[in-house]
Design an enzyme around this catalytic site. Structure first.
Site, short mmCIF file in Angstrom:
data_model
loop_
_atom_site.label_atom_id
_atom_site.label_comp_id
_atom_site.label_asym_id
_atom_site.label_seq_id
_atom_site.Cartn_x
_atom_site.Cartn_y
_atom_site.Cartn_z
CB ILE A 518 6.12 -14.84 -6.63
CG1 ILE A 518 7.48 -14.15 -6.70
CG2 ILE A 518 6.23 -16.17 -5.88
CD1 ILE A 518 8.02 -13.70 -5.36
CG HIS A 519 1.27 -18.44 -10.52
ND1 HIS A 519 0.20 -17.58 -10.58
CD2 HIS A 519 0.81 -19.68 -10.83
CE1 HIS A 519 -0.88 -18.28 -10.93
NE2 HIS A 519 -0.53 -19.54 -11.08
N PRO A 520 1.45 -18.92 -7.19
CG PRO A 520 -0.30 -20.31 -6.53
CD PRO A 520 1.19 -20.24 -6.61
CD GLU A 524 0.54 -14.47 -9.73
OE1 GLU A 524 1.24 -14.65 -10.74
OE2 GLU A 524 -0.11 -15.38 -9.18
CB CYS A 544 -4.54 -19.29 -13.95
SG CYS A 544 -3.18 -19.74 -12.90
#
Ligand code: FAD
Ligand code: NDP
Length: 544
Positions: A518-520, A524, A544
């Site tokens: 699950i970003h950001p 994760e 990223c």
């Protein structure tokens, strides 16, 4: 046999199903029974027990009497009542050495998890206010913290929880008695009120969930006289201007963390290592972070004495065990966090033959929480080898109530219990430490995936992220079953909770790789981890 309505064994909303079970406890001759069980003479008591065991239910005041109304005792008694059992819970708080008292709910609610997490939150907010400037908030002047305001808000919340527990017991038809309990025999409990009034209760089963209390060190002049413990700190009305937090485990580090966080000059004295039993690489990251943000550490040091000076300050003398040198310094407060002792003194366990572990004084238990005496059970902090954690006490208590009601055989699974240390940089883990995994499987039998990552929220605020780290310890070969997961960073407990379910399902490294992040988020980073320690590659996450 009588027809009664028994709710199903779920934690969810109750819908009723009809099943047959033996007639519930009657109270037709409780007073006679109680008089018999008060048995002044051994033979009388034996006769009385003989009658009791032949008649079983229908003869006792209660199906279940629980001694101790903390996390575990409340959960156990409420679950018993939900299942149609007649239950009572006895809770009595002996004031601390300093005279601090509190209400119903036990350690977690009054002098543990809840006030601790709220003081931790107070400290995190201080850091957030500092970060806020970088995010454009115009905050003029120095940021200062007022202990009295924080303490009042937290203490009011705790009092509301005390009240909430009382109401819940009433609603769920659990008899609550504010009395100190002790055992007369395996079916009889003696209760003593604060005013010294005695009462006798009989029960088919008795459960002990009396938890523990903080230790004071032995043989250190001034320790008790001038020091406080975690039983006091959350109830202080006035600020601790300077503080010296003693010894280096969970309670010490968490308290030192929030005290530093709200702006107090705090020193932790550590006899040996920090966070014994936890992964030592992670423990090192936590204390490094704390040191970077202002907590002082006196490593490998043991206190010798605490003296009160004419100024009112406390002079602490200690020895550095590496050099043998003696040192002195002055502090305003001394907080002892040197472990906890089980609360068995008042229970009269030895007369009944309830076996204790000699070294710890805790009650020896079977996997079904049974003690060495039939009909007497125990769990939670009082139990030998049980984790000293609220969720395990709650779950074990509920499962025990279900088994005692004869409606389940499920045992508590104490494996892979997740936990979090609420230090300024939080640390959460589940499963084995790297050291334990190595000991069990050998160095070549494990693969450790790891990463140093930067929480996004740290970057704009220009906070040092050197200690934000995670590692996943796996069995080497095949699907690489995950043996341990360790994480330091913001909201570590929230991150680890979901992964703990993976552990119950036998998660492997392949499962981790199949999981979409699950970003950001910081969480994760766990599903992206791919550098092994063995490779020697730089584990710093970039980009990223
Ligand atoms: P307790 O909650 O201690 O309850 C026992 C009750 O029995 C008490 O009310 C006691 O007064 C009463 N009692 C004792 N003797 C008698 C008697 N003879 N008659 C009647 N009543 C009696 N755990 C976590 O999971 N997360 C955390 O973040 C966390 N933080 C903590 C922070 C601190 C500072 C401390 C000290 C503990 C923390 N814990 C935490 C541990 C957690 O609080 C305990 O594991 C949990 O409360 C144990 O529950 P219990 O029911 O076994 O005992
Ligand atoms: P711990 O037993 O974890 O730690 C006690 C510390 O005191 C250790 O560092 C120990 O050093 C030191 N110590 C003990 N006796 C002496 C002595 N005589 N002289 C010098 N040092 C001594 O106790 P805590 O009170 O910190 O925590 C108790 C339990 O409460 C924990 O095990 C934990 O389960 C629970 N808890 C949970 C929390 C959470 O979930 N976040 C938070 C707080 C508590 P050494 O290692 O050298 O023996």
């Amino acid at each position: 046999m009588a027809l009664s309505l028994i709710p199903p064994l779920t934690d969810g909303p109750i819908s009723y199903q009809a099943i047959y079970q033996p007639a519930q406890t009657g109270s037709f001759h409780n007073n006679n029974m109680a008089a018999l069980c008060r048995g002044r003479h051994r033979w009388k008591r034996t006769n009385c027990l003989h009658v009791l065991t032949r008649n079983l239910s229908g003869i006792y005041d209660y199906d279940l009497v629980v001694i101790g109304g903390g996390s575990g005792g409340l959960a156990c008694s409420k679950e018993a009542a939900r299942l149609g059992q007649k239950a009572a819970v006895l809770d009595y708080v002996e004031p601390s050495v300093k005279g601090t008292k509190w209400g119903l709910g036990g350690t977690c609610v009054n002098v543990g998890c809840i006030p601790k997490k709220l003081m931790h939150q107070a400290a995190l907010l201080g850091t957030a206010v500092k970060d806020a400037r970088k995010y454009g908030w115009q905050i003029s002047g120095p940021i200062c913290h007022d202990w009295a305001t924080m303490a009042e808000a937290i203490q009011n919340h705790v009092r509301s929880l005390n009240w909430g527990h009382r109401v819940q017991l009433q609603d769920k038809k659990v008899k609550y008695l504010n009395v100190k309990g002790s055992l007369v025999d395996e079916h009889t409990v003696r209760g003593l009120t604060k005013a010294g009034k005695e009462m006798i209760l009989t029960a088919k089963n008795i459960v002990i969930a009396t938890g523990g209390r903080p230790n004071y060190p032995i043989g250190i002049p001034g320790a008790k006289e001038h020091g406080i413990t975690s039983d006091d700190i959350f109830w202080l009305k006035k600020e601790m201007v300077l503080s010296s937090t003693r010894r280096g485990s969970d309670v010490a580090l968490e308290c030192a963390g929030f005290l530093t966080g709200i702006g107090l000059d705090t020193t932790v004295m550590v006899r040996s290592i920090a966070l014994r039993g936890f992964d030592q690489q992670m423990a090192g990251l936590i204390t490094d972070y704390m040191a970077t943000y202002g907590t002082k550490f006196l490593w490998k040091s043991v206190p010798k004495s605490v003296d009160k000076l004419s100024s009112g300050a406390l002079q602490v003398t200690w020895t550095d065990t590496r050099t043998g040198d003696e040192h002195k310094d002055t502090y305003d407060s001394v907080l002892w966090a040197v472990g906890r002792a089980p609360e068995t003194k008042a229970l009269g366990l030895d007369q009944l033959g309830v076996r204790l572990k000699k070294e710890t004084g805790k009650i020896l238990l079977g996997s079904d929480e049974s003690t060495s005496v039939p009909n007497i059970f125990a769990f939670g902090d009082i139990g030998e080898g049980r984790p000293e954690l609220t969720p395990t006490a709650v779950k074990a208590g509920k499962l025990l109530a279900r088994r005692l009601a004869g409606l389940s055989a499920e045992l508590m699974n104490y494996d892979n219990v997740p936990t979090t240390v609420f230090t300024p940089l939080e640390y959460a883990c589940v499963g084995l430490s790297e050291e334990d995994a190595e000991e069990r499987h050998g160095k070549d039998g494990i693969e450790v995936y790891h990463a140093f990552y930067k929480p996004l929220e740290f970057i704009v605020a220009e906070r040092d992220a050197s200690q934000c780290y995670l590692k996943v310890v796996c069995a080497r070969g095949g699907e690489q079953k995950i043996l341990g997961l360790h994480f330091t960073g913001p909201n570590a407990g929230e991150v680890a909770q979901g992964f703990a379910m993976g552990f119950q399902c036998g998660a492997t490294y392949s499962h981790l790789l199949q999981t979409v992040g699950i970003h950001p988020t910081c969480a994760e980073e766990v599903v992206k981890v791919n550098i092994t320690k063995r490779s020697g590659l730089d584990p710093a996450v970039t980009g990223c």
